[in-house]
Design a protein around this motif. Structure first.
Motif, PDB file in Angstrom:
ATOM      1  N   LEU A 107     -31.969  -3.819  11.872  1.00  0.00           N
ATOM      2  CA  LEU A 107     -31.857  -5.010  12.718  1.00  0.00           C
ATOM      3  C   LEU A 107     -32.938  -5.989  12.264  1.00  0.00           C
ATOM      4  O   LEU A 107     -34.018  -5.577  11.853  1.00  0.00           O
ATOM      5  CB  LEU A 107     -32.084  -4.655  14.186  1.00  0.00           C
ATOM      6  N   VAL A 108     -32.627  -7.269  12.336  1.00  0.00           N
ATOM      7  CA  VAL A 108     -33.618  -8.280  11.957  1.00  0.00           C
ATOM      8  C   VAL A 108     -34.317  -8.753  13.234  1.00  0.00           C
ATOM      9  O   VAL A 108     -33.678  -9.327  14.106  1.00  0.00           O
ATOM     10  CB  VAL A 108     -32.946  -9.462  11.238  1.00  0.00           C
ATOM     11  N   PRO A 109     -35.619  -8.476  13.370  1.00  0.00           N
ATOM     12  CA  PRO A 109     -36.311  -8.718  14.638  1.00  0.00           C
ATOM     13  C   PRO A 109     -36.218 -10.158  15.150  1.00  0.00           C
ATOM     14  O   PRO A 109     -36.097 -10.370  16.350  1.00  0.00           O
ATOM     15  CB  PRO A 109     -37.772  -8.386  14.325  1.00  0.00           C
ATOM     16  N   MET A 111     -33.856 -12.297  14.724  1.00  0.00           N
ATOM     17  CA  MET A 111     -32.506 -12.793  15.032  1.00  0.00           C
ATOM     18  C   MET A 111     -32.055 -12.301  16.400  1.00  0.00           C
ATOM     19  O   MET A 111     -32.486 -11.254  16.874  1.00  0.00           O
ATOM     20  CB  MET A 111     -31.522 -12.339  13.956  1.00  0.00           C
TER      21      MET A 111
ATOM     22  N   PHE B 233     -30.476 -16.493   7.623  1.00  0.00           N
ATOM     23  CA  PHE B 233     -31.441 -15.922   8.568  1.00  0.00           C
ATOM     24  C   PHE B 233     -31.673 -14.447   8.262  1.00  0.00           C
ATOM     25  O   PHE B 233     -32.800 -13.952   8.300  1.00  0.00           O
ATOM     26  CB  PHE B 233     -30.930 -16.048  10.008  1.00  0.00           C
ATOM     27  N   ALA B 234     -30.585 -13.752   7.971  1.00  0.00           N
ATOM     28  CA  ALA B 234     -30.663 -12.301   7.778  1.00  0.00           C
ATOM     29  C   ALA B 234     -31.511 -11.942   6.555  1.00  0.00           C
ATOM     30  O   ALA B 234     -32.418 -11.122   6.650  1.00  0.00           O
ATOM     31  CB  ALA B 234     -29.263 -11.711   7.643  1.00  0.00           C
ATOM     32  N   GLY B 237     -35.113 -12.784   7.238  1.00  0.00           N
ATOM     33  CA  GLY B 237     -35.748 -11.966   8.267  1.00  0.00           C
ATOM     34  C   GLY B 237     -36.037 -10.557   7.783  1.00  0.00           C
ATOM     35  O   GLY B 237     -37.092 -10.003   8.065  1.00  0.00           O
ATOM     36  N   ASP B 238     -35.100  -9.960   7.079  1.00  0.00           N
ATOM     37  CA  ASP B 238     -35.275  -8.598   6.582  1.00  0.00           C
ATOM     38  C   ASP B 238     -34.221  -8.303   5.511  1.00  0.00           C
ATOM     39  O   ASP B 238     -33.099  -7.916   5.828  1.00  0.00           O
ATOM     40  CB  ASP B 238     -35.145  -7.603   7.746  1.00  0.00           C
ATOM     41  N   ALA B 241     -32.677  -4.693   5.621  1.00  0.00           N
ATOM     42  CA  ALA B 241     -31.753  -4.476   6.727  1.00  0.00           C
ATOM     43  C   ALA B 241     -30.438  -5.203   6.461  1.00  0.00           C
ATOM     44  O   ALA B 241     -29.359  -4.668   6.718  1.00  0.00           O
ATOM     45  CB  ALA B 241     -32.368  -4.962   8.033  1.00  0.00           C
ATOM     46  N   VAL B 245     -26.409  -3.563   5.976  1.00  0.00           N
ATOM     47  CA  VAL B 245     -25.182  -3.820   6.741  1.00  0.00           C
ATOM     48  C   VAL B 245     -24.185  -4.640   5.937  1.00  0.00           C
ATOM     49  O   VAL B 245     -23.188  -5.116   6.469  1.00  0.00           O
ATOM     50  CB  VAL B 245     -25.453  -4.523   8.093  1.00  0.00           C
ATOM     51  N   GLY B 304     -36.856 -16.173   7.793  1.00  0.00           N
ATOM     52  CA  GLY B 304     -36.087 -15.685   8.922  1.00  0.00           C
ATOM     53  C   GLY B 304     -36.098 -16.567  10.154  1.00  0.00           C
ATOM     54  O   GLY B 304     -35.472 -16.231  11.153  1.00  0.00           O
ATOM     55  N   GLU B 358     -41.112 -14.918  22.215  1.00  0.00           N
ATOM     56  CA  GLU B 358     -40.667 -13.532  22.104  1.00  0.00           C
ATOM     57  C   GLU B 358     -41.038 -12.728  23.332  1.00  0.00           C
ATOM     58  O   GLU B 358     -40.370 -11.780  23.692  1.00  0.00           O
ATOM     59  CB  GLU B 358     -41.279 -12.893  20.851  1.00  0.00           C
TER      60      GLU B 358
END
Lengths: 285, 360
Positions: A107-109, A111, B233-234, B237-238, B241, B245, B304, B358
């Protein structure tokens, strides 16, 4: 037991009680001159949970990477629905219905929940192939509610959720996207007792829905709660392989802990434990 | 973290009897509207822009002039067009230090191929497009192939392009700038597209302003409402990960570098058709202005997170400042100090805003 329940429920399949989806035959993997995995055979059946147990460095991660398509195996055969395969990317494994939920959950934290849920498989609509945000949010809300997680705001970044919630989102995602085989990499490792229970319940639910589950863990108690079949890895080899009928929780715990090694350790620590007990009694009085 | 109780009373209730399972988790309150607004990446930059706008309105009478605003917008657009692609790239987790000189490379390519081969200007424009997007593709390909940080790779291409710009121009055009191409075939129509002015209510506004706004609108739509935008974004961000997927990390990143090439081409064409010639040494240092605009606009250096609207606001802040200092008759020597302070403040504000958002 769960197996018999699942098999009697599926009337369409009279011939075999549970069909093999994935089987590994003498699979090995070496990185240079390091043999991370040697001669591992393993069968994943529909509606069954196959538990893979092992200490750190036993080869669990390598096994996952082969099944998930991150690394190709260097020896033996990986057979999916009767067909030998060698994956070259995770996408290929996904297309074959093998979904992996990693320890880090993929999972991308930063997002949001719904973006994470549909990451890599976004729903689109209209002539401009726009993201169908409303439908995606609706699906995510339904799927999460089924698992008993209620998140009021699906636009929240995943980074702010608890470990159990994140785990459940990752599992729900895999199940929703039609996984036939679900590989769970230590799903309860970082969780508290209650949250582990929620995740285990969901593992059982996935099993009863007819999925083949590979449950990787180093906790024999968690494994025994949901498992049908147990495989213990030790230094890259299978050291125990048996069905639930053949193995008791006691034996599993013992084997997992290294049997004789643990006994020796017990003697060694016995003295110090005694000392501690005596100390505690002294305090109490 | 996020599930911690907003009030001690709510936390106490979970300690005793277990709450009914079917109802809403009472520890998670409804997210307040303020928090939703604050969680937008561009919020810090918008506040900053308002402050600076008001400041110059007060101290610089010329700044209130509509024509001055046209100039401010024009300066903003020349940074802003590049800031859009640089922001997207940064959201995708990478840098491009070659973006500044790539603009010059593009202008030089179009000008020199058209002039030396005696072609229609539009042919040169097209060749420059291929070269610019090719440079972006090369950056991206090398990044994915070697796994080196984009900082190093694009620093390499930055120096290579700087040298090529000077060297090739010296060889081909025998000087430090290209020949004037304003009398060549196709020049007028190309100038109309890349460097004309449009009168809006009596104020002349450069066409780049409209292209810039269009680019911001399209890129925002792309980022938030398309599949590839989600992938940006994906991968930022990571990347691990996202790969797990099934997000095509390689394609996404190379595509982002190619888009930087595309905007560099566009700005290069504007420079060429606005001034008729291109100086081979220009563009050095501009890559930092694009990065500053993106960061001031709320893009995270680590990827990200961010928005192209924010980058546009960042570019607007730049445009206001660079002109506002002149209008206020201040010594422009102070400009770079201001730029550095802005960058630091914006980064700190973004950090605070992000952690606050957050937590809510």
């Amino acid at each position: 037991m769960a197996v018999s329940r699942a098999s009697t429920a599926t009337v369409v399949e009279p011939t075999s009680p549970v069909s093999e989806i994935v089987s590994l035959r003498e699979v090995g993997k070496s990185y240079g001159n390091v043999h991370a995995l040697r001669g591992v055979s393993l069968v994943v059946r529909q509606g069954e949970v196959t538990c893979v147990l092992g200490d750190n460095g036993a080869g669990k991660s390598t096994l996952i990477k082969i099944l998930a398509g991150l690394h190709a195996h260097s020896e033996g055969e990986v057979v999916i629905n009767g067909e030998p395969v060698t994956f070259s990317s995770p996408r290929e494994a996904l297309e074959r219905g093998i979904a992996t939920v990693y320890q880090d959950l993929a999972l991308v934290p930063l997002m949001s929940i719904w973006r994470n849920f549909f990451m890599g498989a976004e729903l689109r609509k209209g002539p401009f192939r726009m993201l169908d945000v409303a439908t995606m949010k609706g699906i995510v809300a339904d799927e999460l509610l089924k698992m008993g997680i209620d998140v009021p705001d699906l636009d929240r970044p995943v980074g702010g959720l608890s470990g159990g919630q994140r785990q459940c989102i990752a599992i729900a995602r895999a199940v929703y996207f039609g996984a036939k085989v679900l590989i769970l990499d230590e799903p309860t490792a970082a969780l508290g007792v209650k949250q582990s229970g929620v995740v285990l319940k969901y593992v059982a639910r996935a099993r009863d829905a007819g999925l083949g589950v590979v449950f990787i863990t180093h906790n024999p108690h968690h494994a025994y709660l949901v498992g049908n079949h147990f495989v213990i890895l030790n230094r890259g080899r299978v050291s125990l392989d048996g069905s639930r009928a053949e193995i008791s929780l006691e034996r599993l715990t013992n084997e997992m802990a290294g049997g004789a090694e643990l006994e020796a350790l017990g003697h060694e620590l016995g003295a110090s434990v005694k000392q501690m007990e005596e100390g505690a009694q002294l305090h109490a009085s | 973290m996020a599930t911690t109780a907003p009030s001690p009373a709510a936390a106490g209730s979970t300690g005793g009897a277990t709450p009914p399972p079917a109802t809403r988790d009472d520890r998670v309150g409804k997210r307040p509207l303020v928090a939703t607004l604050l969680s937008r990446p561009e919020v810090g930059s918008v506040l900053g822009a308002v402050v600076i706008f008001v400041l110059f309105l007060v101290v610089a009478p010329v700044f209130r002039n509509p024509a001055s605003q046209g100039t401010v917008l024009y300066t903003s657009s020349t940074i802003g067009i590049m800031a859009v692609s640089v922001a997207l790239l940064m959201i995708g987790g990478e840098f491009d230090l070659s973006a500044g000189v790539a603009v010059t490379t593009s202008g030089l390519t179009a000008s020199m191929t058209a002039y030396q081969l005696g072609l229609n200007v539009w042919v040169g424009v097209f060749i420059a497009l291929v070269v610019s997007v090719g440079i972006g593709a090369f950056n991206g390909w090398l990044l994915m192939r070697t796994g080196l940080p984009s900082f190093i790779i694009t620093l390499g291409t930055f120096f290579m392009l700087t040298g090529l710009n000077l060297g090739v121009t010296r060889l081909v055009a025998d000087g430090v700038s290209t020949q004037n191409i304003s009398d060549m075939e196709g020049f007028a129509s190309a100038k109309a597209v890349f460097a004309s002015t449009v009168s809006v209510g009596g104020v002349n506004i450069q066409i780049t302003v409209f292209w810039w706004l269009l680019l911001v609108a399209v890129s925002t739509w792309f980022l938030l409402r398309t599949r590839a935008g989600n992938w940006v974004f994906a991968v930022g961000g990571d990347p691990k990960a996202s790969r797990a997927v099934g997000v095509p990390v390689r394609k996404t990143k190379i595509g982002l570098f190619m888009f930087v090439g595309f905007t560099a081409w566009f700005l290069g064409m504007h420079t060429l058709f606005n001034f008729n010639v291109v100086q081979s040494g220009q563009g050095i240092g501009n890559e930092f202005l694009y990065i500053i605009a993106a960061v001031v606009g709320g893009c995270l250096m680590t990827g990200g997170y961010g928005s192209t609207i924010g980058a546009a606001v960042g570019a607007f802040i730049f445009g206001m400042t660079v002109n506002g200092i002149v209008y206020a008759a201040w010594n422009p020597d102070w400009f770079r100090l201001f730029l550095g302070v802005m960058l630091l403040l914006a980064t700190i504000v973004n950090l605070v805003v992000k952690t606050q958002a957050e937590k809510r």
